[in-house]
Structures are given as C-alpha cells and as structure tokens.
Write an enzyme that holds these catalytic residues in place. Structure first.
Site, mmCIF file in Angstrom:
data_model
loop_
_atom_site.group_PDB
_atom_site.id
_atom_site.type_symbol
_atom_site.label_atom_id
_atom_site.label_comp_id
_atom_site.label_asym_id
_atom_site.label_seq_id
_atom_site.Cartn_x
_atom_site.Cartn_y
_atom_site.Cartn_z
ATOM 1 N N VAL A 1 0.845 -1.191 0.000
ATOM 2 C CA VAL A 1 0.000 0.000 0.000
ATOM 3 C C VAL A 1 0.880 1.239 0.000
ATOM 4 O O VAL A 1 1.890 1.306 0.694
ATOM 5 C CB VAL A 1 -0.989 0.001 1.192
ATOM 6 C CG1 VAL A 1 -0.278 -0.034 2.511
ATOM 7 C CG2 VAL A 1 -1.925 1.183 1.131
ATOM 8 N N CYS A 2 0.501 2.174 -0.859
ATOM 9 C CA CYS A 2 1.197 3.461 -0.900
ATOM 10 C C CYS A 2 0.153 4.552 -1.057
ATOM 11 O O CYS A 2 -1.050 4.284 -1.034
ATOM 12 C CB CYS A 2 2.250 3.489 -1.998
ATOM 13 S SG CYS A 2 1.606 3.469 -3.662
ATOM 14 N N ASN A 3 0.599 5.747 -1.255
ATOM 15 C CA ASN A 3 -0.323 6.874 -1.292
ATOM 16 C C ASN A 3 -1.300 6.796 -2.456
ATOM 17 O O ASN A 3 -2.494 6.915 -2.273
ATOM 18 C CB ASN A 3 0.462 8.190 -1.330
ATOM 19 C CG ASN A 3 -0.393 9.364 -0.953
ATOM 20 O OD1 ASN A 3 -1.242 9.266 -0.092
ATOM 21 N ND2 ASN A 3 -0.166 10.483 -1.611
ATOM 22 N N GLY B 1 -0.864 4.234 -5.055
ATOM 23 C CA GLY B 1 -0.827 2.904 -5.641
ATOM 24 C C GLY B 1 0.067 2.773 -6.852
ATOM 25 O O GLY B 1 0.208 1.700 -7.409
ATOM 26 N N GLN C 1 5.656 6.341 2.569
ATOM 27 C CA GLN C 1 4.849 7.551 2.469
ATOM 28 C C GLN C 1 3.510 7.447 3.194
ATOM 29 O O GLN C 1 2.846 8.453 3.424
ATOM 30 C CB GLN C 1 4.664 7.960 0.997
ATOM 31 C CG GLN C 1 3.846 6.994 0.170
ATOM 32 C CD GLN C 1 4.640 5.849 -0.402
ATOM 33 O OE1 GLN C 1 5.369 5.183 0.296
ATOM 34 N NE2 GLN C 1 4.485 5.593 -1.687
#
Length: 103
Positions: free
Chosen positions: A7-9, A11, A59
């Site tokens: 998972v990131c800010n 994607g 992030q």
C-alpha cells in the site's frame, strides 16, 4: 499461492517495486501474487481477498498502527524498510514478506 499486498499513497509508486518483487519470487520458485493499491482501496481489498502480508510504504507509514489493529493477526502487517523502498530492492522486500509468511 501466497498473497502480498503493498500500500502506498496513490498505488503507483510501488509498481516498480512490485515488478522487482515478482522477479525475486520467480527466481526463488515461489508462487505469490503481489500487487499494490492506494490507501483508499485497502479496506475493500482486505474484505474481498485473503491477504497473507500487507506491506506499508514509507509515504503512508502513519497508517501502520491502524492496519495492525484492524487486520492482525489474520494478516501480517509490516512497514517496508525505507532504504529498500528508496532503492527499489525488490528482493529484500520480497524476502521480508516471505519471512513473515514463514516459509
């Protein structure tokens, strides 16, 4: 087949890391589905799929405690090492996930 979700800010920033992790899995002869999603899709993905490891990008590390509270112990939740993320070390990140799975 194991399932590893990053998972990131948004994607997108983890797409290169996913590709490198997939290569590491293939090189090790390990069957895994690895994909990335933005924060906004985590709950939906968790509700619809069996996920062995949820890996949180630097992030969005602020979400780590919430994810642990909501998804452990059924899913292992871990933050991705910032250095490995920064240099896109897919092998190291994959090995981190694999160690959590325990095989």
């Amino acid at each position: 087949m194991k399932h590893i979700m990053l998972v990131c800010n948004a994607g997108m920033s983890t797409s290169l890391l996913v590709t490198k992790m997939e290569k590491a899995a293939a090189d090790q002869g390990y069957e895994a589905t690895i994909w990335a999603v933005p924060v906004s899709e985590v709950a939906q993905e968790m509700a619809n799929k069996r996920i062995d490891v949820l890996m949180v990008g630097p992030q969005v590390r602020f979400m780590l405690d919430e994810y642990k509270q909501n998804f452990e112990p059924d899913t292992k939740v871990v933050d991705i090492n910032m250095m490995d993320y920064g240099i896109m070390n897919g092998e190291a990140v994959f090995n981190q996930a694999r160690a959590l799975i325990g095989d």
